[in-house]
Design an enzyme around this catalytic site. Sequence first.
Site, mmCIF file in Angstrom:
data_model
loop_
_atom_site.group_PDB
_atom_site.id
_atom_site.type_symbol
_atom_site.label_atom_id
_atom_site.label_comp_id
_atom_site.label_asym_id
_atom_site.label_seq_id
_atom_site.Cartn_x
_atom_site.Cartn_y
_atom_site.Cartn_z
ATOM 1 N N ASP A 126 -6.433 1.021 0.837
ATOM 2 C CA ASP A 126 -6.599 1.401 2.195
ATOM 3 C C ASP A 126 -7.789 0.886 2.781
ATOM 4 O OD1 ASP A 126 -8.460 3.424 1.400
ATOM 5 O OD2 ASP A 126 -7.339 4.826 2.773
ATOM 6 N N LYS A 169 0.699 -1.271 -0.067
ATOM 7 C CA LYS A 169 -0.043 -0.012 -0.046
ATOM 8 C C LYS A 169 0.860 1.303 0.016
ATOM 9 C CE LYS A 169 -2.006 1.743 3.690
ATOM 10 N NZ LYS A 169 -2.808 2.046 4.738
#
Length: 278
Positions: free
Chosen positions: A182, A164
């Site tokens: 997220d 991420k």
Amino acid sequence: MREPRSTVSAPAPDTDVAAADGKPVRGKKPGGSQARKFAKETQLGRVRRARRMNRALALAFPNAHCELDFTTPLELAVATILSAQCTDVRVNQTTPALFARYRSARDYAEADRVELEEYIRPTGFYRNKTTSLIGLGQALTEQYEGVLPHTLDELVRLPGIGRKTANVILGNAFDVPGITVDTHFGRLVRRWGWTTEEDPVKVEHAVGELIERKEWTMLSHRVIFHGRRVCHARKPACGACVLANDCPSFGAGPTDPATAAALIKGPEAEHLLELVGR
């Protein structure tokens, strides 16, 4: 010149929710009219719907961007590490003093642990984050002459940087398209029936098959903006949402326009309500 006003007519209220493949989403019972609309959706239909929703989000959030403040790739990497279990607002309040004190990878590599911990204490989990920042500085100094690499494979091998974080860095510091999964992103794309996957990597790949690669970074920003401002986890503003006609989960939140309008957050509220004709 102002964009022409787009009026979105909300579907009939419905509290039943199903994913695009007809499976229940988050324990909701399938069978509602809005859910049934997409129950037998083909992959091609899902691609067209996802891209239509992305275009609607582009109109809704023309200024969507990374909400972490930074001026260099290293600063973005540090800010993203600090953002774990912390709000972007808090990170942005913390980083000016931090960035003034630690300007290079070597500064982090040679940092006094106690001093660095005090700088980042407001972001929470500061001991673990300090370990990551010192490790990152050491790795960059020893392996990359202090310069942050710009490939996914290299980034994810660095301390404190997972997939991420790597996608945030690639998309916003190096203009390399990436999908940032997220909490908001994963929650919304499942709510929209784009995928039923829970694993972030599988979510990333599933969404990547729906949306053009050049759009990946901006899609991430738009979805995150929408999740923070409109499609809240517990009470989404369904009756004031530009995506209402394409959302299998319409009805998970208030469908009354006035009630939903009161749930809209952020500086874009007036613009968003204009788009749905409120």
